[in-house]
Scaffold this motif. Structure first.
Motif, PDB file in Angstrom:
ATOM      1  N   PRO A 267      47.586  28.793  38.193  1.00 24.00           N
ATOM      2  CA  PRO A 267      46.136  29.005  38.150  1.00 24.00           C
ATOM      3  C   PRO A 267      45.501  29.069  39.533  1.00 24.00           C
ATOM      4  CG  PRO A 267      46.769  27.450  36.441  1.00 24.00           C
ATOM      5  CD  PRO A 267      47.997  27.698  37.289  1.00 24.00           C
ATOM      6  N   VAL A 268      45.973  28.244  40.475  1.00 30.89           N
ATOM      7  CA  VAL A 268      45.436  28.299  41.834  1.00 30.89           C
ATOM      8  C   VAL A 268      45.758  29.644  42.472  1.00 30.89           C
ATOM      9  CG1 VAL A 268      45.643  27.343  44.163  1.00 30.89           C
ATOM     10  CG2 VAL A 268      45.453  25.805  42.198  1.00 30.89           C
ATOM     11  N   ILE A 269      46.986  30.118  42.283  1.00 38.56           N
ATOM     12  CA  ILE A 269      47.368  31.431  42.817  1.00 38.56           C
ATOM     13  C   ILE A 269      46.496  32.518  42.198  1.00 38.56           C
ATOM     14  CG2 ILE A 269      49.205  33.177  42.828  1.00 38.56           C
ATOM     15  CD1 ILE A 269      51.204  30.867  43.096  1.00 38.56           C
ATOM     16  N   ALA A 270      46.272  32.437  40.891  1.00 38.84           N
ATOM     17  CA  ALA A 270      45.436  33.435  40.203  1.00 38.84           C
ATOM     18  C   ALA A 270      44.015  33.417  40.746  1.00 38.84           C
ATOM     19  CB  ALA A 270      45.433  33.165  38.701  1.00 38.84           C
ATOM     20  N   LEU A 271      43.497  32.245  41.024  1.00 37.17           N
ATOM     21  CA  LEU A 271      42.141  32.140  41.568  1.00 37.17           C
ATOM     22  C   LEU A 271      42.049  32.779  42.952  1.00 37.17           C
ATOM     23  CD1 LEU A 271      41.186  28.498  40.503  1.00 37.17           C
ATOM     24  CD2 LEU A 271      40.267  30.626  39.575  1.00 37.17           C
ATOM     25  N   VAL A 272      43.064  32.556  43.777  1.00 38.73           N
ATOM     26  CA  VAL A 272      43.065  33.136  45.126  1.00 38.73           C
ATOM     27  C   VAL A 272      43.121  34.664  45.041  1.00 38.73           C
ATOM     28  CG1 VAL A 272      44.383  33.349  47.270  1.00 38.73           C
ATOM     29  CG2 VAL A 272      44.092  31.099  46.190  1.00 38.73           C
ATOM     30  N   ILE A 273      44.034  35.182  44.212  1.00 36.80           N
ATOM     31  CA  ILE A 273      44.149  36.639  44.063  1.00 36.80           C
ATOM     32  C   ILE A 273      42.859  37.203  43.470  1.00 36.80           C
ATOM     33  CG2 ILE A 273      45.390  38.512  42.918  1.00 36.80           C
ATOM     34  CD1 ILE A 273      47.859  36.660  42.891  1.00 36.80           C
ATOM     35  N   GLY A 274      42.331  36.527  42.463  1.00 39.87           N
ATOM     36  CA  GLY A 274      41.111  36.993  41.822  1.00 39.87           C
ATOM     37  C   GLY A 274      39.932  37.027  42.773  1.00 39.87           C
ATOM     38  N   PHE A 275      39.798  36.005  43.609  1.00 43.05           N
ATOM     39  CA  PHE A 275      38.700  35.983  44.577  1.00 43.05           C
ATOM     40  C   PHE A 275      38.832  37.133  45.572  1.00 43.05           C
ATOM     41  CE2 PHE A 275      36.755  34.624  48.583  1.00 43.05           C
ATOM     42  CZ  PHE A 275      35.465  34.326  48.145  1.00 43.05           C
TER      43      PHE A 275
ATOM     44  N   THR B 183      39.903  40.054  44.997  1.00 38.08           N
ATOM     45  CA  THR B 183      39.510  41.344  44.402  1.00 38.08           C
ATOM     46  C   THR B 183      38.006  41.550  44.431  1.00 38.08           C
ATOM     47  OG1 THR B 183      39.241  40.477  42.131  1.00 38.08           O
ATOM     48  CG2 THR B 183      41.465  41.171  42.813  1.00 38.08           C
ATOM     49  N   ARG B 184      37.221  40.484  44.551  1.00 37.42           N
ATOM     50  CA  ARG B 184      35.755  40.543  44.505  1.00 37.42           C
ATOM     51  C   ARG B 184      35.250  41.091  43.175  1.00 37.42           C
ATOM     52  NH1 ARG B 184      34.165  37.217  46.121  1.00 37.42           N
ATOM     53  NH2 ARG B 184      32.075  37.957  46.638  1.00 37.42           N
ATOM     54  N   ASP B 185      36.031  40.914  42.119  1.00 38.88           N
ATOM     55  CA  ASP B 185      35.653  41.367  40.780  1.00 38.88           C
ATOM     56  C   ASP B 185      35.858  40.199  39.820  1.00 38.88           C
ATOM     57  OD1 ASP B 185      35.930  42.457  38.050  1.00 38.88           O
ATOM     58  OD2 ASP B 185      35.821  44.413  39.027  1.00 38.88           O
ATOM     59  N   ILE B 186      34.784  39.666  39.263  1.00 41.91           N
ATOM     60  CA  ILE B 186      34.896  38.480  38.425  1.00 41.91           C
ATOM     61  C   ILE B 186      35.644  38.763  37.133  1.00 41.91           C
ATOM     62  CG2 ILE B 186      32.698  38.796  37.192  1.00 41.91           C
ATOM     63  CD1 ILE B 186      32.371  35.698  37.434  1.00 41.91           C
TER      64      ILE B 186
ATOM     65  N   SER C 103      30.851  32.541  38.921  1.00 36.92           N
ATOM     66  CA  SER C 103      29.939  33.681  39.063  1.00 36.92           C
ATOM     67  C   SER C 103      29.124  33.689  40.359  1.00 36.92           C
ATOM     68  CB  SER C 103      29.003  33.760  37.858  1.00 36.92           C
ATOM     69  OG  SER C 103      28.278  32.562  37.688  1.00 36.92           O
ATOM     70  N   PRO C 104      28.732  32.532  40.924  1.00 34.88           N
ATOM     71  CA  PRO C 104      27.980  32.597  42.188  1.00 34.88           C
ATOM     72  C   PRO C 104      28.775  33.187  43.352  1.00 34.88           C
ATOM     73  CG  PRO C 104      27.680  30.463  41.135  1.00 34.88           C
ATOM     74  CD  PRO C 104      28.780  31.152  40.403  1.00 34.88           C
ATOM     75  N   PHE C 105      30.103  33.246  43.227  1.00 35.84           N
ATOM     76  CA  PHE C 105      30.943  33.722  44.328  1.00 35.84           C
ATOM     77  C   PHE C 105      31.342  35.192  44.181  1.00 35.84           C
ATOM     78  CE2 PHE C 105      31.675  29.179  43.726  1.00 35.84           C
ATOM     79  CZ  PHE C 105      31.392  28.692  44.995  1.00 35.84           C
ATOM     80  N   PHE C 106      30.839  35.854  43.130  1.00 33.65           N
ATOM     81  CA  PHE C 106      31.209  37.255  42.879  1.00 33.65           C
ATOM     82  C   PHE C 106      29.954  38.097  42.659  1.00 33.65           C
ATOM     83  CE2 PHE C 106      34.957  34.900  41.571  1.00 33.65           C
ATOM     84  CZ  PHE C 106      36.012  35.708  41.973  1.00 33.65           C
ATOM     85  N   PRO C 107      30.058  39.404  42.932  1.00 34.71           N
ATOM     86  CA  PRO C 107      28.967  40.308  42.544  1.00 34.71           C
ATOM     87  C   PRO C 107      28.824  40.316  41.027  1.00 34.71           C
ATOM     88  CG  PRO C 107      30.504  41.372  44.070  1.00 34.71           C
ATOM     89  CD  PRO C 107      31.144  40.095  43.656  1.00 34.71           C
ATOM     90  N   ALA C 108      27.627  40.558  40.551  1.00 37.47           N
ATOM     91  CA  ALA C 108      27.392  40.588  39.103  1.00 37.47           C
ATOM     92  C   ALA C 108      28.149  41.752  38.467  1.00 37.47           C
ATOM     93  CB  ALA C 108      25.903  40.723  38.812  1.00 37.47           C
TER      94      ALA C 108
END
Length: 320
Positions: free
Chosen positions: A73-81, A83-86, A144-149
């Motif tokens: 899950p931590v790895i997924a969060l890093v990769i997901g962040f 991408t800048r796509d929530i 959500s506060p860390f990504f574009p809507a």
């Protein structure tokens, strides 16, 4: 290859049907179908006294929990962040929280892993579905506060915003199948033998039907609003996640039958279950949310075949 063709056909037919007709409205009966035809057969051979193996293999179970519910899950969060796509980030996080899957026992049995331990790991990961859904239910509000809507212009009003109880999947996919399996063991041994003899066919038909239905939903038509750039981003992010999962599995599990059982629960995800849960969240995360789950089908089936062949080759066994 047959599994990939089956999934591609179901996705294409589902999207085509939805585009022509406007799509189905979502029904929670799809969860019931998944529970009855995918989960229940897996529970027929489960005996409560097998839980005694948990103490015997406590380090193995602990390793499974640490890898699948902390490291990945931590790895997924890093990769997901990155991408800048929530939507993509949320889907990767969901995949990370759902180890194993409907085909994991096939890979375990055909690669020389410990099948009884593998099945207990499968049961443990399923039993954690309730806390997993509770954790995931908080992801959007916290992230959500860390990504574009996301673009919700084609949202259809069928998702989590309507208040789907997070415990509902646990009840439908775990509790009810367990009770059905106990009833069948007590009163219908003939039915169990028939199901076990046709298990692969039942699994494929059920998977095809569920994938077709989910992609034929009106909600799934949001996929047509996805840009080519988002599709490429989702593919790269999903591939990197699976690459990380394979790397972690190789570093933290051994070549023993017990180590291999954990290995398969790390490198595979419960994609069909992720797809079902994803439908609840499309209106919240946007159309890109379903992309990593869809792409995971192609990556996982292909990668698992290659990994199985390599695992058998290293053991001096010729792959069938």
């Amino acid at each position: 290859m047959q599994q990939i063709i089956l999934v591609v056909a179901a996705i294409a037919l589902g999207l085509g049907f939805g585009a022509v007709t406007g799509g189905f409205a979502f029904s929670s009966l799809v969860c019931v179908v998944a529970g009855v035809f995918l989960v229940t057969p897996a529970l027929f051979k489960f005996d409560l006294h097998d839980l005694g193996l948990v103490r015997k293999h406590a380090p193995t179970f602990g390793r499974n929990v640490v890898i699948n519910f902390l490291i990945l899950p931590v790895i997924a969060l890093v990769i997901g962040f990155a991408t800048r796509d929530i939507g993509i980030a949320g889907a990767l996080f969901l995949l990370a929280l759902l180890p194993g899957g409907g085909m994991v026992m096939m890979w375990i049995k055909s690669s020389g892993a410990n099948p009884k331990l593998g099945f207990l790991l499968f049961m443990l990961n399923l039993a954690l579905l309730l806390p997993v859904t509770l954790v995931f239910a908080q992801f959007h509000a916290l992230a959500s506060p860390f990504f574009p809507a996301p673009d919700l212009s084609r949202a259809t009003g069928t998702g989590v915003a309507q208040g789907v109880p997070p415990f509902a999947p646990f009840m439908i996919l775990i509790v009810i199948p367990f009770l059905l399996s106990r009833l069948a063991r007590a009163s219908a041994p003939g039915l169990i033998r028939w199901v076990e003899a046709h298990a692969q066919t039942i699994s494929r038909i059920t998977m095809f039907g569920i994938v077709f239905y989910l992609f034929a939903l009106s909600t799934s038509q949001m996929l047509f609003a996805v840009s080519p750039g988002a599709l490429v981003t989702a593919f790269v992010a999903t591939a990197v996640f699976y690459g990380a999962a394979v790397l972690v599995a190789g570093l933290m599990t051994g070549p023993s039958p017990e180590g291999r059982a954990v290995y398969w629960h790390v490198v595979t995800r419960y994609i069909t279950l992720a797809l079902i849960l994803a439908v609840f969240s499309l209106d919240t995360f946007g159309p890109t949310f379903i992309l990593p789950v869809m792409i995971a089908y192609f990556i996982q089936i292909g990668v698992a075949g290659v990994l199985r062949t390599r695992m058998l080759a290293r053991s001096g066994v010729v792959s069938a």
